[in-house]
Design a protein around this motif. Structure first.
Motif, PDB file in Angstrom:
ATOM      1  N   GLU A 263       0.442  10.043   6.214  1.00 41.23           N
ATOM      2  CA  GLU A 263       0.562   9.520   4.849  1.00 41.23           C
ATOM      3  C   GLU A 263       1.994   9.681   4.340  1.00 41.23           C
ATOM      4  N   GLY A 264       2.576  10.849   4.570  1.00 36.99           N
ATOM      5  CA  GLY A 264       3.940  11.084   4.105  1.00 36.99           C
ATOM      6  C   GLY A 264       4.944  10.172   4.783  1.00 36.99           C
ATOM      7  N   LEU A 265       4.807   9.985   6.083  1.00 34.79           N
ATOM      8  CA  LEU A 265       5.725   9.104   6.804  1.00 34.79           C
ATOM      9  C   LEU A 265       5.573   7.654   6.352  1.00 34.79           C
ATOM     10  N   ALA A 266       4.341   7.232   6.128  1.00 35.99           N
ATOM     11  CA  ALA A 266       4.118   5.857   5.678  1.00 35.99           C
ATOM     12  C   ALA A 266       4.721   5.631   4.297  1.00 35.99           C
ATOM     13  N   ARG A 267       4.584   6.622   3.420  1.00 36.75           N
ATOM     14  CA  ARG A 267       5.159   6.465   2.074  1.00 36.75           C
ATOM     15  C   ARG A 267       6.689   6.487   2.137  1.00 36.75           C
ATOM     16  N   SER A 268       7.224   7.266   3.074  1.00 39.34           N
ATOM     17  CA  SER A 268       8.676   7.268   3.258  1.00 39.34           C
ATOM     18  C   SER A 268       9.167   5.902   3.734  1.00 39.34           C
TER      19      SER A 268
ATOM     20  N   LEU B 156       2.421   1.373  -1.094  1.00 38.47           N
ATOM     21  CA  LEU B 156       1.745   1.394   0.200  1.00 38.47           C
ATOM     22  C   LEU B 156       0.286   1.003   0.019  1.00 38.47           C
ATOM     23  N   ASP B 157      -0.144  -0.021   0.732  1.00 40.90           N
ATOM     24  CA  ASP B 157      -1.559  -0.386   0.711  1.00 40.90           C
ATOM     25  C   ASP B 157      -2.321   0.411   1.757  1.00 40.90           C
ATOM     26  N   PHE B 158      -1.846   0.390   3.012  1.00 44.78           N
ATOM     27  CA  PHE B 158      -2.496   1.173   4.065  1.00 44.78           C
ATOM     28  C   PHE B 158      -1.512   1.400   5.192  1.00 44.78           C
TER      29      PHE B 158
ATOM     30  N   SER C 245       3.666   1.144   8.209  1.00 42.02           N
ATOM     31  CA  SER C 245       3.221   1.056   6.817  1.00 42.02           C
ATOM     32  C   SER C 245       3.029  -0.410   6.458  1.00 42.02           C
ATOM     33  N   HIS C 246       2.026  -0.666   5.628  1.00 40.15           N
ATOM     34  CA  HIS C 246       1.707  -2.030   5.191  1.00 40.15           C
ATOM     35  C   HIS C 246       1.715  -2.023   3.662  1.00 40.15           C
ATOM     36  N   SER C 247       2.606  -2.778   3.075  1.00 40.13           N
ATOM     37  CA  SER C 247       2.705  -2.816   1.621  1.00 40.13           C
ATOM     38  C   SER C 247       1.575  -3.646   1.031  1.00 40.13           C
TER      39      SER C 247
ATOM     40  N   GLU D  64       7.682   3.044   3.181  1.00 40.03           N
ATOM     41  CA  GLU D  64       7.524   2.105   2.075  1.00 40.03           C
ATOM     42  C   GLU D  64       8.658   2.272   1.065  1.00 40.03           C
ATOM     43  N   ALA D  65       9.086   3.512   0.828  1.00 44.42           N
ATOM     44  CA  ALA D  65      10.214   3.730  -0.090  1.00 44.42           C
ATOM     45  C   ALA D  65      11.489   3.089   0.455  1.00 44.42           C
ATOM     46  N   LYS D  66      11.696   3.165   1.770  1.00 43.66           N
ATOM     47  CA  LYS D  66      12.865   2.517   2.373  1.00 43.66           C
ATOM     48  C   LYS D  66      12.797   1.000   2.218  1.00 43.66           C
ATOM     49  N   VAL D  67      11.589   0.456   2.383  1.00 44.35           N
ATOM     50  CA  VAL D  67      11.415  -0.992   2.190  1.00 44.35           C
ATOM     51  C   VAL D  67      11.806  -1.382   0.774  1.00 44.35           C
ATOM     52  N   GLU D  68      11.306  -0.643  -0.200  1.00 44.00           N
ATOM     53  CA  GLU D  68      11.559  -0.988  -1.591  1.00 44.00           C
ATOM     54  C   GLU D  68      13.031  -0.830  -1.944  1.00 44.00           C
ATOM     55  N   ALA D  69      13.721   0.102  -1.267  1.00 45.86           N
ATOM     56  CA  ALA D  69      15.148   0.264  -1.505  1.00 45.86           C
ATOM     57  C   ALA D  69      15.966  -0.820  -0.816  1.00 45.86           C
TER      58      ALA D  69
END
Length: 357
Positions: free
Chosen positions: A265-270, A287-289, A221-223, A272-277
């Motif tokens: 998409e779901g895994l990438a958003r997951s 998530l940008d891409f 994932s790329h923020s 990104e959520a871990k990054v933000e936490a």
């Protein structure tokens, strides 16, 4: 007279081989089915390291490549490597300590750091452990930019780089590989290097050579870009993160046998959520891409470099850990192709070993 060499594949391995060959005076043509820069390379997490559960010979190979990357950074304008160091605590504490003790005995500059030291290195991390390990000599690069810098350096030495030139199969005459067959016809060379990543096995099969390998998918994932939040690489249980030069936090994980394409998409958003936490200041980045790369991996997990079946005119260079190993594989392969001398570090990694044939 200069030796004429075709390099099939313009990812980071092929680019490094091309540069080292051209530097030594070979007449080099690089062919790629798509745009120069490769496929797997573009989707690499791009960690230069000698870490993880490698046996000592592979550790030595990786350390040699780190040293060669440092030399290349001095040789090649525009080759940007950040020697930012890496923090590691992605194993249970007892396993992590045993791993670090083994590496330290091999001479790895790995250092135990306390919770306070972790936060001094990465003040924006939340929920850090009581201790981890830090390797100051690890680095990261932007994989496509680094590969293009290697290709430009090869071109400056006289190499030709041709994109949108898929190789259909290898050309063979009287048991010797004499070049490649493309939609434009046959291109002849004294040596043909197969560094085509996931497509390498099919090309070798066209001349009756088996290379057992797989191409597992890896998702990152790329923020969206952010101000500087991370100083180096961070490897935690279930999440590996780094921040690019343009400010994106790139995150990956081990999907433990799952196929990331099934819900990319779901895994990438997951992730990104871990990054933000985990990272203070990353809240709301989003998530940008995402990228999915297919990592060319010989069947036993280690590099396959050399002449398959000692076939005249043919050389193969296939590996996962391409970003780490590209520098030393490029140098050692060029030397072997031009002089016939094989680097002792490559001795365990011939493509004819039983696990691959």
């Amino acid at each position: 007279m200069a030796k004429r060499v075709i390099v099939v594949g313009s990812g980071i391995i092929g680019a490094s081989i091309a540069y080292h060959l051209a530097k030594e005076g070979a007449e080099v043509t690089v062919l790629d089915a798509g745009e120069p820069g490769g496929i797997a390379t573009r989707a690499s997490w791009a960690w230069i390291n000698a870490s993880w559960g490698n046996p000592e010979p592979y550790f030595r190979l990786r350390m040699a490549s780190i040293a060669r990357w440092r030399a290349l950074q001095e040789e090649i304008p525009g080759l940007a490597i950040q020697w930012c160091g890496g923090l590691i605590w992605d194993l249970p504490p007892a396993e992590l300590d045993a791993y670090a003790a083994e590496r330290a005995a091999w001479g790895h500059p790995i250092r135990r750091v306390t919770r306070a030291e972790i936060l001094a290195l990465e003040p924006n991390l939340r929920e850090v452990p009581e201790h981890a390990y830090h390797v100051a000599g690890e680095g990261m690069l932007e994989p496509l930019a680094a590969t293009l810098a290697l290709l430009e350096a090869a071109k400056a030495q006289g190499a030709e780089v041709l994109g949108d030139m898929p190789v259909k199969w290898l050309e063979e005459e009287d048991g010797r590989v004499t070049g490649v067959i493309t939609d434009e016809g046959v291109i002849h060379a004294e040596e043909t290097v197969v560094a085509a990543g996931a497509h390498s096995a099919a090309l070798l099969d066209s001349v009756g050579i088996t290379l057992r390998m797989s191409s597992p998918a890896g998702l990152l994932s790329h923020s969206n870009p952010a101000p500087r939040l991370l100083n180096g690489l961070v490897m935690t249980p279930g999440l590996h993160i780094r921040q690019t030069a343009e400010g994106r936090i790139v995150a990956g994980t081990d999907f433990a046998g799952a196929e990331p394409e099934e819900d990319a998409e779901g895994l990438a958003r997951s992730l990104e959520a871990k990054v933000e936490a985990m990272v203070k200041g990353a809240e709301g980045l989003g998530l940008d891409f995402l990228t999915i790369g297919y990592r060319p991996t010989p069947a036993d997990g280690f590099a396959a470099v050399g002449r398959p079946r000692n076939r005249p005119g043919l050389y193969a260079a296939v590996t996962h850990s391409g970003v780490t190993l590209a520098a030393v594989i490029g140098q050692a392969s060029a030397t072997e192709l031009i002089t016939g001398a094989r680097d002792a570090l490559l001795a365990p990694y011939h493509p004819d070993r039983p696990s691959l044939t």
